[in-house]
Structure formats: structure tokens, C-alpha cells
Design a protein around this motif. Structure first.
Motif, PDB file in Angstrom:
ATOM      1  N   LEU A  62       0.843  -1.187   0.000  1.00 58.68           N
ATOM      2  CA  LEU A  62       0.000   0.000   0.000  1.00 58.68           C
ATOM      3  C   LEU A  62       0.880   1.240   0.000  1.00 58.68           C
ATOM      4  CD1 LEU A  62      -2.677  -0.998   2.685  1.00 58.68           C
ATOM      5  CD2 LEU A  62      -2.760  -1.332   0.196  1.00 58.68           C
ATOM      6  N   HIS A  63       0.539   2.196  -0.832  1.00 60.34           N
ATOM      7  CA  HIS A  63       1.218   3.481  -0.859  1.00 60.34           C
ATOM      8  C   HIS A  63       0.255   4.462  -0.186  1.00 60.34           C
ATOM      9  CE1 HIS A  63       3.886   1.478  -3.677  1.00 60.34           C
ATOM     10  NE2 HIS A  63       2.806   1.110  -4.342  1.00 60.34           N
ATOM     11  N   LEU A  64       0.486   4.703   1.096  1.00 61.72           N
ATOM     12  CA  LEU A  64      -0.456   5.441   1.929  1.00 61.72           C
ATOM     13  C   LEU A  64      -0.206   6.937   1.782  1.00 61.72           C
ATOM     14  CD1 LEU A  64      -2.727   5.079   4.011  1.00 61.72           C
ATOM     15  CD2 LEU A  64      -0.975   5.040   5.793  1.00 61.72           C
ATOM     16  N   ALA A  65      -1.124   7.610   1.057  1.00 70.18           N
ATOM     17  CA  ALA A  65      -0.970   9.033   0.768  1.00 70.18           C
ATOM     18  C   ALA A  65      -1.532   9.876   1.909  1.00 70.18           C
ATOM     19  CB  ALA A  65      -1.683   9.381  -0.534  1.00 70.18           C
ATOM     20  N   PRO A  66      -0.878  10.987   2.245  1.00 70.75           N
ATOM     21  CA  PRO A  66      -1.330  11.836   3.352  1.00 70.75           C
ATOM     22  C   PRO A  66      -2.497  12.731   2.944  1.00 70.75           C
ATOM     23  CG  PRO A  66       0.634  12.776   2.402  1.00 70.75           C
ATOM     24  CD  PRO A  66       0.391  11.477   1.666  1.00 70.75           C
ATOM     25  N   VAL A  67      -3.599  12.107   2.556  1.00 64.15           N
ATOM     26  CA  VAL A  67      -4.776  12.843   2.123  1.00 64.15           C
ATOM     27  C   VAL A  67      -6.025  12.123   2.616  1.00 64.15           C
ATOM     28  CG1 VAL A  67      -4.805  11.616  -0.098  1.00 64.15           C
ATOM     29  CG2 VAL A  67      -5.988  13.799   0.121  1.00 64.15           C
ATOM     30  N   VAL A  68      -7.034  12.884   3.011  1.00 62.12           N
ATOM     31  CA  VAL A  68      -8.341  12.348   3.387  1.00 62.12           C
ATOM     32  C   VAL A  68      -9.315  12.762   2.285  1.00 62.12           C
ATOM     33  CG1 VAL A  68     -10.211  12.411   5.074  1.00 62.12           C
ATOM     34  CG2 VAL A  68      -7.834  12.446   5.853  1.00 62.12           C
ATOM     35  N   LEU A  69      -9.845  11.789   1.547  1.00 61.65           N
ATOM     36  CA  LEU A  69     -10.702  12.088   0.406  1.00 61.65           C
ATOM     37  C   LEU A  69     -12.171  12.213   0.787  1.00 61.65           C
ATOM     38  CD1 LEU A  69      -9.029   9.792  -2.261  1.00 61.65           C
ATOM     39  CD2 LEU A  69      -8.911  12.282  -2.125  1.00 61.65           C
ATOM     40  N   GLY A  70     -12.568  11.608   1.886  1.00 66.89           N
ATOM     41  CA  GLY A  70     -13.943  11.741   2.355  1.00 66.89           C
ATOM     42  C   GLY A  70     -14.940  10.812   1.693  1.00 66.89           C
ATOM     43  N   ALA A  71     -14.679  10.426   0.461  1.00 68.82           N
ATOM     44  CA  ALA A  71     -15.551   9.522  -0.293  1.00 68.82           C
ATOM     45  C   ALA A  71     -14.774   9.042  -1.506  1.00 68.82           C
ATOM     46  CB  ALA A  71     -16.834  10.233  -0.714  1.00 68.82           C
ATOM     47  N   GLY A  72     -15.347   8.086  -2.209  1.00 70.03           N
ATOM     48  CA  GLY A  72     -14.687   7.543  -3.378  1.00 70.03           C
ATOM     49  C   GLY A  72     -14.861   6.047  -3.438  1.00 70.03           C
ATOM     50  N   THR A  73     -13.904   5.366  -4.035  1.00 68.24           N
ATOM     51  CA  THR A  73     -13.935   3.911  -4.137  1.00 68.24           C
ATOM     52  C   THR A  73     -13.123   3.312  -2.992  1.00 68.24           C
ATOM     53  OG1 THR A  73     -14.007   4.089  -6.555  1.00 68.24           O
ATOM     54  CG2 THR A  73     -13.431   1.939  -5.618  1.00 68.24           C
ATOM     55  N   PRO A  74     -13.764   2.578  -2.068  1.00 70.53           N
ATOM     56  CA  PRO A  74     -13.009   2.020  -0.936  1.00 70.53           C
ATOM     57  C   PRO A  74     -12.164   0.830  -1.367  1.00 70.53           C
ATOM     58  CG  PRO A  74     -15.284   1.299  -0.838  1.00 70.53           C
ATOM     59  CD  PRO A  74     -15.193   2.271  -1.997  1.00 70.53           C
ATOM     60  N   LEU A  75     -11.027   0.658  -0.720  1.00 73.75           N
ATOM     61  CA  LEU A  75     -10.201  -0.510  -0.998  1.00 73.75           C
ATOM     62  C   LEU A  75     -10.839  -1.761  -0.427  1.00 73.75           C
ATOM     63  CD1 LEU A  75      -7.687  -1.921  -2.024  1.00 73.75           C
ATOM     64  CD2 LEU A  75      -6.467  -1.157   0.027  1.00 73.75           C
ATOM     65  N   PHE A  76     -11.342  -1.674   0.796  1.00 75.23           N
ATOM     66  CA  PHE A  76     -11.958  -2.827   1.450  1.00 75.23           C
ATOM     67  C   PHE A  76     -13.419  -2.514   1.757  1.00 75.23           C
ATOM     68  CE2 PHE A  76      -7.442  -2.971   2.930  1.00 75.23           C
ATOM     69  CZ  PHE A  76      -7.059  -4.063   2.149  1.00 75.23           C
ATOM     70  N   THR A  77     -14.288  -3.459   1.469  1.00 72.48           N
ATOM     71  CA  THR A  77     -15.718  -3.258   1.702  1.00 72.48           C
ATOM     72  C   THR A  77     -16.302  -4.348   2.596  1.00 72.48           C
ATOM     73  OG1 THR A  77     -16.230  -4.459  -0.344  1.00 72.48           O
ATOM     74  CG2 THR A  77     -16.050  -2.062  -0.487  1.00 72.48           C
ATOM     75  N   GLY A  78     -15.472  -4.965   3.395  1.00 73.29           N
ATOM     76  CA  GLY A  78     -15.939  -6.042   4.256  1.00 73.29           C
ATOM     77  C   GLY A  78     -15.085  -7.282   4.039  1.00 73.29           C
ATOM     78  N   GLY A  79     -15.615  -8.426   4.400  1.00 73.28           N
ATOM     79  CA  GLY A  79     -14.879  -9.672   4.243  1.00 73.28           C
ATOM     80  C   GLY A  79     -14.408 -10.206   5.574  1.00 73.28           C
ATOM     81  N   SER A  80     -13.620 -11.261   5.515  1.00 76.67           N
ATOM     82  CA  SER A  80     -13.162 -11.949   6.716  1.00 76.67           C
ATOM     83  C   SER A  80     -12.075 -11.153   7.430  1.00 76.67           C
ATOM     84  CB  SER A  80     -12.608 -13.334   6.353  1.00 76.67           C
ATOM     85  OG  SER A  80     -13.560 -14.079   5.624  1.00 76.67           O
ATOM     86  N   GLN A  81     -12.025 -11.325   8.736  1.00 78.55           N
ATOM     87  CA  GLN A  81     -10.941 -10.712   9.502  1.00 78.55           C
ATOM     88  C   GLN A  81      -9.630 -11.405   9.140  1.00 78.55           C
ATOM     89  OE1 GLN A  81     -10.535 -11.267  13.928  1.00 78.55           O
ATOM     90  NE2 GLN A  81     -10.997  -9.075  13.930  1.00 78.55           N
ATOM     91  N   ARG A  82      -8.591 -10.627   8.992  1.00 79.83           N
ATOM     92  CA  ARG A  82      -7.310 -11.188   8.547  1.00 79.83           C
ATOM     93  C   ARG A  82      -6.173 -10.391   9.157  1.00 79.83           C
ATOM     94  NH1 ARG A  82      -5.953 -14.309   4.017  1.00 79.83           N
ATOM     95  NH2 ARG A  82      -8.133 -14.222   3.359  1.00 79.83           N
ATOM     96  N   THR A  83      -5.133 -11.095   9.613  1.00 76.25           N
ATOM     97  CA  THR A  83      -3.939 -10.444  10.145  1.00 76.25           C
ATOM     98  C   THR A  83      -2.790 -10.659   9.175  1.00 76.25           C
ATOM     99  OG1 THR A  83      -4.652 -10.784  12.440  1.00 76.25           O
ATOM    100  CG2 THR A  83      -2.316 -10.329  12.066  1.00 76.25           C
ATOM    101  N   LEU A  84      -2.197  -9.563   8.714  1.00 77.01           N
ATOM    102  CA  LEU A  84      -1.071  -9.638   7.801  1.00 77.01           C
ATOM    103  C   LEU A  84       0.235  -9.466   8.568  1.00 77.01           C
ATOM    104  CD1 LEU A  84      -2.470  -7.430   4.886  1.00 77.01           C
ATOM    105  CD2 LEU A  84      -2.937  -9.828   5.419  1.00 77.01           C
ATOM    106  N   VAL A  85       1.341  -9.757   7.911  1.00 79.63           N
ATOM    107  CA  VAL A  85       2.656  -9.656   8.534  1.00 79.63           C
ATOM    108  C   VAL A  85       3.392  -8.487   7.897  1.00 79.63           C
ATOM    109  CG1 VAL A  85       4.856 -10.803   8.990  1.00 79.63           C
ATOM    110  CG2 VAL A  85       2.727 -12.138   8.961  1.00 79.63           C
ATOM    111  N   GLN A  86       3.667  -7.465   8.691  1.00 81.37           N
ATOM    112  CA  GLN A  86       4.347  -6.283   8.153  1.00 81.37           C
ATOM    113  C   GLN A  86       5.783  -6.624   7.795  1.00 81.37           C
ATOM    114  OE1 GLN A  86       3.458  -2.254   9.738  1.00 81.37           O
ATOM    115  NE2 GLN A  86       5.608  -2.221  10.287  1.00 81.37           N
ATOM    116  N   ARG A  87       6.148  -6.329   6.540  1.00 83.84           N
ATOM    117  CA  ARG A  87       7.483  -6.685   6.070  1.00 83.84           C
ATOM    118  C   ARG A  87       8.388  -5.472   5.936  1.00 83.84           C
ATOM    119  NH1 ARG A  87       7.406  -9.658   0.614  1.00 83.84           N
ATOM    120  NH2 ARG A  87       7.781  -7.620  -0.311  1.00 83.84           N
TER     121      ARG A  87
END
Length: 204
Positions: free
Chosen positions: A163-188
């Protein structure tokens, strides 16, 4: 070894486009701020972009994103995938039907109409063949849109997520995640730059 990597820019509030995206406004209103890093002169941004595109054996995108990049205001020599960085990888488009025509005929397009898992299988085969020809490991990169990457994560098709996390709050738009199973990732890795924070996670 060929990996399948989701790679996308996202706002602080989780959107991959601004409001009202469309074929003539692909990133939505204000969404250009998400990709400032890709045109930055920051050496760390340049390195992240260069390394990622150099390892791209095949790139997957959804049909909506294809319609944007292949549209009249889409990619050109200045703004195409990894423009100015490396040779052009093969592209695999997940779609319910093939387009009637393609503007960017100089790119290698494959259209898969049987779903995302089959698209990933096709892309992996192409990337492995490219790896053998290049003599180095090349990856499958899912560049979006958000629905394609979110679906791939939920289906267990991703090996990593960048993920390239940009320092901006858009307020609306197309969400990356819209639900689904809980998942824990491993930060690399985490690479903060003057424009964005690049974060890569392994997906167990």
C-alpha cells in the motif's frame, strides 16, 4: 519464485479514488493526490517505483480500470505503467466480456472472462515464462482497481500486499476494502518518504 502482489495507492481514510470516478475522471475528484509519489523526485519514491516495475512479469487489472487506462485520456508514453522505468510487461484484464477494440495496441493484453482465479493462473504462467526468459524472478502484480485487490485478498490469491499510503483524506470515493473476513497480515517493510508511506505486508 513468482509471487502475486497487490499494489495500490490509498488515502488515509481507505479510498483508492476520490468521489465520482469514471472513464474521463479515472481517479475521481481529488484522486490525483494518491499518485503524487509516482511522479516525485524523492529518491526513495523513485527506488520503490523502479524496483516494483522491474519485478513485474505480468500485471492484472479489472475491467473498469482497463477502460480508464485504455480510454482517450488514459495511458500514454508519459503516464503508462512504470513509464520510463522498464520494458512493458504483459497485462491480464479480468472482465465479463472482451472489449470491441483496444486503443493501446502496442501493449500485450490478455482478457480473461472466467473470473479472477483464472486470471491469476494465466498471469502466473506468463510471469513464470518471463522469469525463465529473463533469468530472474518476476512477479504478478495486481494494480487494481480496489475491488480486484480486495477480492483477491479475500480469496487467498495474494502472497503480499503493498500500500502506498498518501497523506490525504478524500472523504468519499472507491473504498479498498468493503468487508470480508478478519485477517492479520505480517508487516514486512515500511518506507516513509516526503510524499507517501510505502508499506508492504506478507499475506499468510
Amino acid at each position: 519464485m513468482t509471487r502475486v502482489i497487490g499494489d495500490i495507492s490509498v488515502s488515509l481514510d481507505g479510498f483508492v479514488t476520490g468521489p465520482d470516478p469514471g472513464p474521463d475522471n479515472g481517479l475521481g475528484n481529488g484522486g490525483e493526490a494518491l499518485h503524487t509519489w509516482a511522479f516525485s523526485d524523492d529518491p526513495d519514491d523513485r527506488r520503490v517505483l523502479s524496483e516494483a516495475t522491474a519485478r513485474s512479469g505480468t500485471v492484472i487489472l479489472g475491467r473498469r480500470l482497463f477502460d480508464v487506462v485504455d480510454g482517450p485520456n488514459g495511458w500514454d508514453e508519459e503516464t503508462g505503467y512504470g513509464a520510463g522505468e522498464v520494458g512493458k510487461p504483459a497485462f491480464v484484464v479480468v472482465t465479463s466480456s472482451r472489449p470491441e477494440s483496444v486503443r493501446l495496441t502496442d501493449l500485450d493484453w490478455t482478457f480473461v472472462t472466467t473470473g479472477l482465479p483464472d486470471a491469476v493462473t494465466t498471469a502466473r504462467e506468463r510471469a513464470e515464462a518471463a522469469s525463465a526468459a529473463a533469468g530472474q524472478d518476476l512477479d504478478v502484480v495486481l494494480m487494481g482497481g480496489g475491488t480486484t485487490i480486495g477480492t483477491a485478498l479475500e480469496a487467498g490469491l495474494l502472497d503480499a500486499l503493498t500500500l502506498h499510503l498518501a497523506p490525504v483524506v478524500l472523504g468519499a470515493g472507491t473504498p479498498l476494502f468493503t468487508g470480508g473476513s478478519q485477517r492479520t497480515l505480517v508487516q514486512r517493510s515500511v518506507i516513509p518518504t516526503s510524499t507517501v508511506t510505502h508499506v508492504t505486508y506478507d499475506v499468510p
